[in-house]
Write a protein that holds these residues in place. Structure first.
Motif, PDB file in Angstrom:
ATOM      1  N   THR A  17       0.845  -1.193   0.000  1.00 15.01           N
ATOM      2  CA  THR A  17       0.000   0.000   0.000  1.00 15.01           C
ATOM      3  C   THR A  17       0.881   1.244   0.000  1.00 15.01           C
ATOM      4  N   SER A  18       0.435   2.238  -0.718  1.00 18.61           N
ATOM      5  CA  SER A  18       1.221   3.458  -0.868  1.00 18.61           C
ATOM      6  C   SER A  18       1.089   4.345   0.370  1.00 18.61           C
ATOM      7  N   ILE A  19       2.226   4.669   0.968  1.00 16.05           N
ATOM      8  CA  ILE A  19       2.261   5.574   2.117  1.00 16.05           C
ATOM      9  C   ILE A  19       2.640   6.984   1.676  1.00 16.05           C
ATOM     10  N   TYR A  20       3.583   7.051   0.721  1.00 14.25           N
ATOM     11  CA  TYR A  20       3.992   8.349   0.185  1.00 14.25           C
ATOM     12  C   TYR A  20       4.434   8.162  -1.262  1.00 14.25           C
ATOM     13  N   LYS A  21       3.975   9.044  -2.141  1.00 10.41           N
ATOM     14  CA  LYS A  21       4.416   9.035  -3.536  1.00 10.41           C
ATOM     15  C   LYS A  21       4.805  10.445  -3.931  1.00 10.41           C
ATOM     16  N   GLY A  22       6.089  10.639  -4.211  1.00 14.42           N
ATOM     17  CA  GLY A  22       6.579  11.947  -4.629  1.00 14.42           C
ATOM     18  C   GLY A  22       7.042  11.912  -6.074  1.00 14.42           C
ATOM     19  N   ASN A  23       7.853  12.879  -6.452  1.00  7.70           N
ATOM     20  CA  ASN A  23       8.369  12.932  -7.822  1.00  7.70           C
ATOM     21  C   ASN A  23       9.311  11.770  -8.114  1.00  7.70           C
ATOM     22  N   LYS A  24      10.090  11.371  -7.105  1.00 10.46           N
ATOM     23  CA  LYS A  24      11.049  10.284  -7.281  1.00 10.46           C
ATOM     24  C   LYS A  24      10.851   9.170  -6.261  1.00 10.46           C
ATOM     25  N   ASN A  25      10.576   9.560  -5.047  1.00 16.93           N
ATOM     26  CA  ASN A  25      10.540   8.587  -3.955  1.00 16.93           C
ATOM     27  C   ASN A  25       9.137   8.018  -3.736  1.00 16.93           C
ATOM     28  N   HIS A  26       9.088   6.723  -3.477  1.00 10.46           N
ATOM     29  CA  HIS A  26       7.814   6.064  -3.201  1.00 10.46           C
ATOM     30  C   HIS A  26       8.003   5.152  -1.998  1.00 10.46           C
ATOM     31  N   LEU A  27       7.183   5.368  -0.970  1.00  6.67           N
ATOM     32  CA  LEU A  27       7.247   4.579   0.249  1.00  6.67           C
ATOM     33  C   LEU A  27       5.993   3.718   0.359  1.00  6.67           C
ATOM     34  N   LEU A  51      -3.756 -15.757  14.603  1.00  6.48           N
ATOM     35  CA  LEU A  51      -3.263 -14.912  13.524  1.00  6.48           C
ATOM     36  C   LEU A  51      -2.748 -13.625  14.144  1.00  6.48           C
ATOM     37  N   ILE A  52      -1.517 -13.278  13.842  1.00  4.52           N
ATOM     38  CA  ILE A  52      -0.920 -12.078  14.414  1.00  4.52           C
ATOM     39  C   ILE A  52      -0.607 -11.071  13.304  1.00  4.52           C
ATOM     40  N   ASP A  53      -0.625  -9.797  13.667  1.00  7.64           N
ATOM     41  CA  ASP A  53      -0.342  -8.724  12.712  1.00  7.64           C
ATOM     42  C   ASP A  53       1.157  -8.620  12.452  1.00  7.64           C
ATOM     43  N   GLU A  54       1.487  -8.370  11.192  1.00  7.63           N
ATOM     44  CA  GLU A  54       2.877  -8.105  10.832  1.00  7.63           C
ATOM     45  C   GLU A  54       2.901  -7.002   9.775  1.00  7.63           C
ATOM     46  N   LYS A  55       3.755  -6.022   9.964  1.00 10.63           N
ATOM     47  CA  LYS A  55       3.870  -4.969   8.962  1.00 10.63           C
ATOM     48  C   LYS A  55       5.339  -4.677   8.691  1.00 10.63           C
ATOM     49  N   SER A  56       5.608  -4.204   7.497  1.00  7.23           N
ATOM     50  CA  SER A  56       6.969  -3.830   7.115  1.00  7.23           C
ATOM     51  C   SER A  56       6.884  -2.728   6.071  1.00  7.23           C
ATOM     52  N   PHE A  57       7.992  -2.014   5.895  1.00 11.58           N
ATOM     53  CA  PHE A  57       8.025  -0.866   4.992  1.00 11.58           C
ATOM     54  C   PHE A  57       9.033  -1.096   3.865  1.00 11.58           C
ATOM     55  N   TYR A  58       8.698  -0.525   2.694  1.00  8.99           N
ATOM     56  CA  TYR A  58       9.517  -0.706   1.499  1.00  8.99           C
ATOM     57  C   TYR A  58       9.700   0.642   0.801  1.00  8.99           C
ATOM     58  N   PHE A  59      10.847   0.797   0.166  1.00 10.32           N
ATOM     59  CA  PHE A  59      11.176   2.066  -0.474  1.00 10.32           C
ATOM     60  C   PHE A  59      11.569   1.834  -1.925  1.00 10.32           C
ATOM     61  N   SER A  60      11.138   2.755  -2.780  1.00 17.89           N
ATOM     62  CA  SER A  60      11.506   2.708  -4.190  1.00 17.89           C
ATOM     63  C   SER A  60      11.896   4.107  -4.648  1.00 17.89           C
ATOM     64  N   THR A 109      12.831  -1.538  -8.154  1.00 15.99           N
ATOM     65  CA  THR A 109      12.016  -2.466  -7.385  1.00 15.99           C
ATOM     66  C   THR A 109      12.015  -2.059  -5.919  1.00 15.99           C
ATOM     67  N   PRO A 110      10.839  -1.931  -5.280  1.00 10.03           N
ATOM     68  CA  PRO A 110      10.803  -1.577  -3.854  1.00 10.03           C
ATOM     69  C   PRO A 110      11.620  -2.578  -3.028  1.00 10.03           C
ATOM     70  N   TYR A 111      12.374  -2.055  -2.057  1.00  9.29           N
ATOM     71  CA  TYR A 111      13.178  -2.934  -1.222  1.00  9.29           C
ATOM     72  C   TYR A 111      12.861  -2.719   0.252  1.00  9.29           C
ATOM     73  N   TYR A 112      13.133  -3.737   1.034  1.00  7.80           N
ATOM     74  CA  TYR A 112      12.781  -3.790   2.450  1.00  7.80           C
ATOM     75  C   TYR A 112      13.563  -2.762   3.271  1.00  7.80           C
ATOM     76  N   LEU A 113      12.825  -2.005   4.097  1.00  4.88           N
ATOM     77  CA  LEU A 113      13.455  -1.052   5.008  1.00  4.88           C
ATOM     78  C   LEU A 113      13.472  -1.566   6.447  1.00  4.88           C
ATOM     79  N   GLY A 114      12.396  -2.207   6.862  1.00  3.15           N
ATOM     80  CA  GLY A 114      12.300  -2.679   8.238  1.00  3.15           C
ATOM     81  C   GLY A 114      10.864  -2.653   8.708  1.00  3.15           C
ATOM     82  N   LYS A 115      10.674  -3.002   9.972  1.00  4.63           N
ATOM     83  CA  LYS A 115       9.330  -3.068  10.554  1.00  4.63           C
ATOM     84  C   LYS A 115       9.025  -1.881  11.460  1.00  4.63           C
ATOM     85  N   ASP A 116      10.037  -1.297  12.044  1.00  2.00           N
ATOM     86  CA  ASP A 116       9.869  -0.228  13.020  1.00  2.00           C
ATOM     87  C   ASP A 116      10.165   1.115  12.373  1.00  2.00           C
ATOM     88  N   ILE A 117       9.207   2.039  12.453  1.00  2.00           N
ATOM     89  CA  ILE A 117       9.384   3.364  11.845  1.00  2.00           C
ATOM     90  C   ILE A 117      10.628   4.065  12.374  1.00  2.00           C
TER      91      ILE A 117
END
Length: 214
Positions: free
Chosen positions: A117-127, A153-162, A167-175
């Motif tokens: 899911t898109s958290i931020y979409k700018g001119n170049k960066n996409h989170l 069933l437990i919740d799991e979230k992670s963040f990705y950057f492009s 190709t979006p790549y893994y950043l981590g789970k904790d902001i």
């Protein structure tokens, strides 16, 4: 956010974009704790397929366990046997989130396919954020010092950057920690603009951080 050039009616278009849902038999276990959904109700949605904007009332919900977007006829529907076809040309927006089916690099730097899911979409960066429901088997206590847990069933979230079209790549789970894995040039730009990184503790402040850098 996304410009549309053509609109088509829901009924005919949606039949071409559907598939049958994945069934998980263990989810009927009465002992199971938790839900495969972050939001169990179907929500009004917009669907974009290439340059086509599918108009009409469409109701969707995300199944975090099967990584599928289920289709409903109204907000009160409880069960669905149909899902949106998994295709990177189909973009679904509902519940304040936009879902992309994309390849991405996981924490082991291996390519996976799934919904981001898109958290931020700018001119170049996409989170992006990826939210899942992970199954944990029951655990029976063997001693008085251990605890018994039901299947759950437990919740799991992670963040990705492009950056641009990579190709979006893994950043981590904790902001609080993911900023360490951002490209060095972004961290440098933040320092040059005196943007505080320590104050980033939630999605909103993370979005504001990227807005300031762009």
């Amino acid at each position: 956010m996304y410009s549309q050039t053509v609109s088509i009616r829901t009924n005919d278009a949606l039949t071409q974009l559907t598939n049958r849902t994945t069934k998980s038999t263990f989810l009927i276990d009465n002992r199971l704790k938790g839900s495969p959904y972050f939001k169990a109700t179907f929500q009004k949605a917009n669907i974009q397929y290439f340059d086509l904007n599918i108009i009409g009332e469409t109701y969707l919900r995300y199944n975090g366990f099967t990584d599928e977007i289920e289709i409903g006829k109204n907000a009160n529907q409880k069960v669905s046997d149909e899902i949106i076809l998994k295709n990177n040309k189909i973009i679904c927006s509902f519940g304040g989130r936009t879902y992309f089916y994309l390849p991405f690099k996981n924490k082991n730097n291996k390519i996976e396919l799934g919904y981001l899911t898109s958290i931020y979409k700018g001119n170049k960066n996409h989170l992006y954020e990826r939210k899942r429901k992970i199954y944990r088997e029951a655990k029976i206590a063997r001693t008085s010092l251990e605890r018994t847990f039901p299947p759950r069933l437990i919740d799991e979230k992670s963040f990705y950057f492009s950056n641009e079209n990579e190709t979006p790549y893994y950043l981590g789970k904790d902001i609080k920690k993911i900023l360490k894995n951002l490209p060095p040039e972004l961290i440098k730009a933040a320092k040059e603009k005196s943007i505080r990184i320590k104050g980033i503790t939630n999605i909103k402040s993370l979005q504001h951080f990227f807005t300031q850098i762009e």
